[in-house]
Every structure is written in C-alpha cells, then in structure tokens.
Design a protein around this motif. Structure first.
Motif, PDB file in Angstrom:
ATOM      1  N   SER A 207       5.624 -51.369  14.895  1.00 32.03           N
ATOM      2  CA  SER A 207       5.614 -50.006  15.421  1.00 32.03           C
ATOM      3  C   SER A 207       6.274 -49.074  14.404  1.00 32.03           C
ATOM      4  CB  SER A 207       6.365 -49.947  16.755  1.00 32.03           C
ATOM      5  OG  SER A 207       7.743 -50.127  16.532  1.00 32.03           O
ATOM      6  N   ASN A 208       6.078 -47.801  14.581  1.00 28.97           N
ATOM      7  CA  ASN A 208       6.624 -46.810  13.663  1.00 28.97           C
ATOM      8  C   ASN A 208       8.148 -46.838  13.640  1.00 28.97           C
ATOM      9  OD1 ASN A 208       5.605 -45.156  11.777  1.00 28.97           O
ATOM     10  ND2 ASN A 208       5.324 -43.377  13.109  1.00 28.97           N
ATOM     11  N   ASN A 209       8.774 -47.006  14.815  1.00 26.36           N
ATOM     12  CA  ASN A 209      10.234 -47.038  14.882  1.00 26.36           C
ATOM     13  C   ASN A 209      10.804 -48.244  14.145  1.00 26.36           C
ATOM     14  OD1 ASN A 209      10.234 -44.717  16.391  1.00 26.36           O
ATOM     15  ND2 ASN A 209      10.307 -45.794  18.350  1.00 26.36           N
TER      16      ASN A 209
ATOM     17  N   TRP B  36      10.640 -47.672  10.325  1.00 27.28           N
ATOM     18  CA  TRP B  36      11.696 -46.792   9.813  1.00 27.28           C
ATOM     19  C   TRP B  36      13.052 -47.486   9.850  1.00 27.28           C
ATOM     20  CZ3 TRP B  36      10.851 -43.239   6.617  1.00 27.28           C
ATOM     21  CH2 TRP B  36       9.655 -42.536   6.640  1.00 27.28           C
ATOM     22  N   PHE B  37      13.284 -48.309  10.860  1.00 27.36           N
ATOM     23  CA  PHE B  37      14.527 -49.079  10.902  1.00 27.36           C
ATOM     24  C   PHE B  37      14.601 -50.032   9.713  1.00 27.36           C
ATOM     25  CE2 PHE B  37      16.703 -53.019  12.018  1.00 27.36           C
ATOM     26  CZ  PHE B  37      17.982 -52.530  12.216  1.00 27.36           C
TER      27      PHE B  37
ATOM     28  N   SER C  28       8.488 -53.170   5.084  1.00 28.03           N
ATOM     29  CA  SER C  28       8.208 -51.808   5.547  1.00 28.03           C
ATOM     30  C   SER C  28       7.106 -51.158   4.710  1.00 28.03           C
ATOM     31  CB  SER C  28       9.477 -50.958   5.520  1.00 28.03           C
ATOM     32  OG  SER C  28       9.917 -50.740   4.208  1.00 28.03           O
TER      33      SER C  28
END
Length: 122
Positions: free
Chosen positions: A54-56, A59-60, A43
């Motif tokens: 991707s951004n999601n 963050w995951f 990350s």
C-alpha cells in the motif's frame, strides 16, 4: 638509536571519521545499513509493482530506509563530536618520545612510559 620525538594532535573531524569507521565495524551497524539498503530497494520496487504494497507502507519503508542510511550515521557523527568536545584530553597535543629503553607518551597532564618489551611487534 638516536632519541627523537613526534607530536600529534587529533582534530575533531579526524576523530569523528575514526569514530564512524570503528562504529561501522560492529555487526549491529552493518545490519542496520544492509536493512536500510534492502528497504530502499523494496520501496523502489513498489513503483514498478503498485499492487505489492500500500502507499502508506511504501512511504514508511522509504522513511525508515532514509533513517538507516542517512540519519543513523549522522547521529553517530554528532555523538562523536559531542564526545570530542566534552573530553579535553582528546583535544590536547600528544607527544611521543622514543629512546633505546622505552617510549614515553605525554598528553595534557598525563604521562605513560612503555618498555620496548611491552610491544609484540616493532
């Protein structure tokens, strides 16, 4: 040999620290920690290579790595604290009496006698 005795008492903090150390000797805990470090690195790399994830997903990965590195040990610590509080035998003082013939271990209302021949190394 002169007969002598030693009295010890395990505190909650010592028990929790020991529980955590013994837990992390198990392979599953080591794998979860390594996975958390790798996910944190992945990350972090995402900040330098924005098209990689991707951004999601980033963050995951970050949240899951925090879970592996912070929350997982905290859960183990809280479980150890719960076990210590629920077991009065862990909170009592333990007395070890050494003599020429045996070792007597007394804790709470229980007493165990061990012959010296029961020990492999002294």
């Amino acid at each position: 040999m002169n007969n002598f005795s030693i009295t010890t008492q395990l505190t909650q903090q010592e028990y929790c620290r020991l529980f955590l150390q013994l837990s992390y000797r198990q392979r599953m805990y080591q794998i979860v920690t390594m996975m958390g470090v790798l996910l944190l690195l992945l990350s972090g790399i995402r900040f330098f290579v924005p098209t990689m994830l991707s951004n999601n997903v980033q963050w995951f990965l970050f949240c899951f790595s925090i879970h592996c590195l912070v929350l997982f040990p905290l859960i183990v610590w809280l479980r150890a604290r719960k076990i210590y509080r629920a077991n009065p035998g862990l909170q009592d003082a333990i007395r070890y009496r050494f003599s020429d013939d045996n070792v007597v271990v007394t804790g709470g209302d229980k007493e165990s006698v061990f012959e010296w021949k029961d020990f492999g190394k002294v």
